[in-house]
Design an enzyme around this catalytic site. Structure first.
Site, mmCIF file in Angstrom:
data_model
loop_
_atom_site.group_PDB
_atom_site.id
_atom_site.type_symbol
_atom_site.label_atom_id
_atom_site.label_comp_id
_atom_site.label_asym_id
_atom_site.label_seq_id
_atom_site.Cartn_x
_atom_site.Cartn_y
_atom_site.Cartn_z
ATOM 1 N N SER A 101 0.911 -1.146 0.042
ATOM 2 C CA SER A 101 0.218 -0.098 -0.210
ATOM 3 C C SER A 101 0.925 1.608 0.069
ATOM 4 C CB SER A 101 -1.241 0.195 0.997
ATOM 5 O OG SER A 101 -0.271 0.021 2.617
ATOM 6 N N TYR A 103 8.659 7.167 16.544
ATOM 7 C CA TYR A 103 8.849 7.426 15.095
ATOM 8 C C TYR A 103 10.354 8.714 14.979
ATOM 9 C CZ TYR A 103 7.589 8.580 10.761
ATOM 10 O OH TYR A 103 8.131 8.949 9.036
ATOM 11 N N LYS A 142 13.706 7.928 12.977
ATOM 12 C CA LYS A 142 13.898 8.442 11.229
ATOM 13 C C LYS A 142 15.630 9.322 10.855
ATOM 14 C CE LYS A 142 10.484 6.495 9.035
ATOM 15 N NZ LYS A 142 10.688 5.169 8.183
#
Length: 328
Positions: free
Chosen positions: A56, A200, A204
């Site tokens: 997706s 998150y 990253k």
């Protein structure tokens, strides 16, 4: 003495250009140039590309871009039905591709003890691998101090450690092959601190540390590394986002908004970044790109205005709404 004012004027125009330019595009200046005038994804025709997180969103649409370019693809994710649908769409997008040119490989990237076996399966499928695209990952919405440390481990396992694990296998293989390319889906949160996404953002930032170190080690060794940093992209990321609780998903619908780049457009730019072997690229609506330029290149200016715009402004850029409302 006129030379000094001219130098000052040139510097002023230079910095103004970088503040104003993003208003007219959806990526950074280098990517904008190479997407217009550089190599197209068609130059990747015939190369073998493995995409994780291909069921997706960005990974799905990147598969379509690379299929149209004539690449042979390995599509990986946990959901077989969705991957089979992506494969079917790839074959429709490029009738020259045969069924055996696109392979579906189901696995969970978090199960790192399976990586070596899965990697060998990929090599068996096509006899080689040219490009590894580490795209699997999830975002997060949570108040920083409320996050259970178990969530940090979950986020890093998916967004960071699984990427590093697969990439180490790829680098060893690329050394033997004599060439190769690793592309990683990072985030603008890997450049600046995103509010209410602490784990998150950390994952990253870690990606950039790992791969910038790798890039320095592999200078002149014919191993390309591309970090792709999307901002707000129109995908269903909020439903799958981590929260402050282990094993929990945020579960909210992602708003459709004009300040988000479509997954198809993001994938097109992603393909250009791979084709031109760009080191780091930023993709996003003008507001997010301008904010990133300001934070990275004008920190003193940013420190002045950030307290006035607040985190609600950044949340609206990212999510088109305030997702986490905390009263001071």
């Amino acid at each position: 003495m006129i030379i000094l004012p001219l130098i000052g004027l040139c510097l002023l125009l230079y910095y103004l250009f970088y503040l104003i330019f993003p208003r007219f595009t959806d990526c950074d200046l280098k990517l904008f140039f190479y997407d217009k005038f550089g190599k197209s994804p068609d130059t990747l025709c015939g190369q073998v590309v493995w995409i994780t997180g291909a069921s997706s969103g960005i990974g799905e649409h990147l598969a379509y871009v690379l299929a149209k370019a004539g690449c042979k693809l390995i599509l990986s994710a946990r959901r077989e039905a969705e991957l089979q649908k992506v494969k079917s769409n790839c074959l429709t997008a490029n009738p020259k591709l045969q069924d055996h040119d696109i392979q579906v490989l189901i696995f969970d990237v978090r199960v790192m003890e399976s990586h070596e076996r899965i990697f060998n399966d990929v090599l068996t499928t096509f006899g080689r691998l040219d490009i590894l695209v580490n795209n699997a990952g999830r975002s997060q919405r949570a108040v920083w101090e409320d996050i259970d440390i178990a969530v940090d481990r979950e986020v890093f396992d998916l967004n960071t450690f699984s990427v590093v694990s697969l990439s180490r296998l790829a680098v060893k293989y690329f050394h033997r092959q004599g060439r190769g390319h690793i592309a990683v889906t990072s985030s603008l949160a890997g450049i600046l601190g995103a509010p209410f996404s602490g784990s998150y953002t950390g994952s990253k930032h870690a990606i950039h540390g790992y791969f910038e170190s790798l890039r320095m080690e592999k200078i002149n060794q014919n191993i390309a590394i591309t970090l792709v940093c999307p901002g707000p992209i129109q995908t269903d990321f909020l439903a799958e986002s981590f929260t402050e609780n282990a094993g929990e998903k945020y579960g909210q619908q992602t708003e459709v908004a004009s300040n988000k780049v479509s997954a198809a457009r993001c994938a097109k730019l992603f393909g250009s970044a791979i084709a031109n072997q760009l080191e780091e690229v930023w993709i996003g609506h003008s507001n997010s790109i301008q904010l990133t330029y300001a934070v990275k290149y004008y920190p003193n200016l940013t420190n002045l205005f950030m307290p006035y715009i607040g985190n609600a402004f950044i949340q609206r850029i990212r999510d088109a709404k305030v997702t986490v409302n905390v009263q001071p």
